[in-house]
Design a protein around this motif. Sequence first.
Motif, PDB file in Angstrom:
ATOM      1  N   MET A   1       0.856  -1.032  -0.123  1.00  0.00           N
ATOM      2  CA  MET A   1      -0.064  -0.068   0.059  1.00  0.00           C
ATOM      3  C   MET A   1       0.996   1.072   0.060  1.00  0.00           C
ATOM      4  N   THR A   2       0.542   2.054  -0.866  1.00  0.00           N
ATOM      5  CA  THR A   2       1.418   3.256  -0.886  1.00  0.00           C
ATOM      6  C   THR A   2       0.938   4.392  -0.057  1.00  0.00           C
ATOM      7  N   THR A   3       1.799   5.315   0.331  1.00  0.00           N
ATOM      8  CA  THR A   3       1.592   6.462   1.194  1.00  0.00           C
ATOM      9  C   THR A   3       0.269   7.123   1.024  1.00  0.00           C
ATOM     10  N   ARG A   4      -0.027   7.431  -0.338  1.00  0.00           N
ATOM     11  CA  ARG A   4      -1.273   7.882  -0.848  1.00  0.00           C
ATOM     12  C   ARG A   4      -2.362   7.170  -0.478  1.00  0.00           C
ATOM     13  N   GLU A   5      -2.350   5.966  -0.671  1.00  0.00           N
ATOM     14  CA  GLU A   5      -3.328   4.895  -0.304  1.00  0.00           C
ATOM     15  C   GLU A   5      -3.620   4.935   1.266  1.00  0.00           C
ATOM     16  N   ARG A   6      -2.737   4.850   2.069  1.00  0.00           N
ATOM     17  CA  ARG A   6      -2.797   4.747   3.243  1.00  0.00           C
ATOM     18  C   ARG A   6      -3.231   6.227   3.935  1.00  0.00           C
ATOM     19  N   THR A   7      -2.908   7.124   3.480  1.00  0.00           N
ATOM     20  CA  THR A   7      -3.541   8.463   3.933  1.00  0.00           C
ATOM     21  C   THR A   7      -5.017   8.595   3.523  1.00  0.00           C
ATOM     22  N   TYR A   8      -5.389   8.004   2.231  1.00  0.00           N
ATOM     23  CA  TYR A   8      -6.653   8.198   2.136  1.00  0.00           C
ATOM     24  C   TYR A   8      -7.603   7.303   2.703  1.00  0.00           C
TER      25      TYR A   8
ATOM     26  N   ALA B   1      -8.194   9.112   6.365  1.00  0.00           N
ATOM     27  CA  ALA B   1      -9.138  10.035   6.154  1.00  0.00           C
ATOM     28  C   ALA B   1     -10.407   9.379   5.964  1.00  0.00           C
ATOM     29  N   ASN B   2     -10.903   8.374   5.355  1.00  0.00           N
ATOM     30  CA  ASN B   2     -12.170   7.759   5.105  1.00  0.00           C
ATOM     31  C   ASN B   2     -12.387   7.200   6.517  1.00  0.00           C
TER      32      ASN B   2
ATOM     33  N   ALA C   1     -15.991   7.458  11.317  1.00  0.00           N
ATOM     34  CA  ALA C   1     -16.250   7.301  12.557  1.00  0.00           C
ATOM     35  C   ALA C   1     -16.934   8.575  13.176  1.00  0.00           C
ATOM     36  N   GLN C   2     -17.278   9.723  12.624  1.00  0.00           N
ATOM     37  CA  GLN C   2     -17.977  10.974  12.954  1.00  0.00           C
ATOM     38  C   GLN C   2     -19.346  10.588  13.169  1.00  0.00           C
TER      39      GLN C   2
END
Length: 69
Positions: free
Chosen positions: A1-8, A11-12, A17-18
Motif C-alpha cells: 500500500m502506498t503512502t497516498r493509499e494509506r492517507t486516503y 481519512a475515510n 467514525a464521525q
Amino acid sequence: MTTRERTYAKANNQRAAQFTELWITGSPEDIAALVQAVARSGRLVYLSAPTRAPGDDNRHRRYLRLRAR
C-alpha cells in the motif's frame, strides 16, 4: 500500500467514525418521540422516509444517521 493509499484510507475511517447509522423499527408514535429527542440534541444528520415493516401492519422502519459527538 502506498503512502497516498494509506492517507486516503485513514481519512475515510476518520470521516466514518464521525457518524452512527441506525435502522429503527417501531410504532410511528415511538419513532416520532425518538426522532424529536435526537433532533433537539442536535445529533440528527439524516432521517429516511418511513417504510412499513414486513409482515406487520402497525410497525415502520426508518434509517437515522447521527453525529457521534
